[in-house]
Design a protein around this motif. Structure first.
Motif: not given
Length: 367
Positions: A76-93
């Motif tokens: 979802v892209r719109h000037p009044n919606i937060l701009s997405f750059l990147h995402s990822t997931e990780a398993e953390i001990m």
């Protein structure tokens, strides 16, 4: 608590191998169970925001909602919606157990509550800034409802963030869902003014904190019959609350290309006086960049130089060299002779900033 959050975030970074960003200090507030931290790109050091959410295992309901939010924000892209750059997931001990953590990287923003406190606006200037911000959020909601047939489901203080140019943007899409005709919500305006969270739906009727000019349309948003509720697009177009100097000024600048030369000249001749009446921080961080862009790309003519230089004079010498000087250098090569003449007429306002090196290496005067 702050140290705990910092340690948790810092500890999690080591397990994120494919995140090309460095996670910094967390803000004190964020939406839901998310942590909102400052961050920087490992490539060029540019600022970003990094949101993280942890769950005890891969089937944690919060993670499922978080993944929904990522999918929605990505598409979802719109000037009044937060701009997405990147995402990822990780398993953390985490001690003897493993946690799954989701990361979303976005443009750099700050929680709305913290930015309001930082600005410290009072009286009319505070009211105008609130109106401008809510106008932005109403447009975002209208886009989701009318163009995308989606419902946000939790428009509140925590789901709004503020950019470096002080624009309000909507995010927190974890519970975003398809519109079915019965699930449109209208809680945003009341929660932003009261700063409180809803404990039950009936509290939407508590309107003591709302401005009188917003109240009639807000009540229409709460119709018990969804089909009779005021459409969010009509709220943006017609609500008296959004009619003030700040909203009108920024709106004019944003649609400058649609205005004729007479309208532009009249606007820019009034702007130096008008700028004195608007919140100084917003003038410097929002209006000044708009003026610079308009002058550089030709949508503003010579009369715009006067407010541009007046506002620029409110900056420190260092900020002037960063935010104003580059535009002035470019304008010396403008095809508009009136702008070039205007630059010479106002040279006493900026001449000292033009070092011999700048003149020799950057200024290209067009005769």
């Amino acid at each position: 608590m702050f140290k705990f959050l910092k340690d948790v975030v810092a500890g999690s970074v080591a397990g994120v191998k494919d995140l090309p960003y460095t996670i910094g200090e967390p803000y004190s507030s964020a939406w839901g169970s998310w942590t909102h931290s400052r961050g920087t790109s490992k490539v060029d050091g540019s600022p970003v925001s990094i949101f993280s959410l942890s769950g005890s295992n891969d089937n944690d309901g919060r993670l499922a909602a978080g993944r929904n939010g990522i999918k929605r924000l990505r598409t979802v892209r719109h000037p009044n919606i937060l701009s997405f750059l990147h995402s990822t997931e990780a398993e953390i001990m985490d001690g003897s157990s493993t946690k799954v953590t989701i990361y979303i990287v976005t443009e750099p923003v700050m929680p709305l509550a913290e930015k309001i406190q930082e600005l410290g606006l009072q009286g009319t200037q505070r009211d105008e800034y609130y109106a401008w911000g809510l106008h932005r959020i109403a447009k975002a909601v209208s886009f989701l409802n009318n163009d995308c047939k989606l419902v946000h489901g939790n428009v509140c203080l925590e789901s709004v963030v503020v950019t470096q140019t002080l624009d309000w943007k909507l995010h927190a899409f974890d519970v975003l869902s398809e519109f079915d005709g019965n699930n449109e919500a209208a809680s945003g305006p009341m929660l932003m003014f009261s700063g409180l969270k809803l404990s039950k739906t009936e509290e939407l009727r508590n309107t003591a904190s709302l401005p009188k000019s917003l109240l009639p349309d807000y009540q229409r948003l709460l119709s018990s019959t969804p089909s009779r509720r005021l459409n969010s697009s009509k709220l943006v177009e017609n609500c008296e609350y959004f009619q003030n100097k700040l909203v009108d000024t920024i709106h004019f600048m944003e649609i400058l290309n649609l205005k004729d030369s007479v309208e532009k000249d009249s606007f820019f001749r009034k702007l130096p006086t008008l700028a004195e009446q608007l919140p100084r921080e917003i003038v410097l961080k929002k209006l000044l960049p708009l003026l610079a862009s308009a002058l550089e790309f030709g949508s503003a003519a010579a009369p715009a130089l006067t407010p541009f230089l007046k506002i620029g004079a409110w900056l420190s010498a260092e900020e002037f060299n960063i935010k104003v000087l580059p535009t002035l250098v470019k304008l010396f090569a403008s095809n508009d002779r009136a702008i070039r003449v205007g630059l010479l007429q106002h040279i006493n306002q900026y001449g000292e900033s033009f070092t011999s090196q700048v003149v020799d290496e950057q200024v290209r005067i067009k005769y």
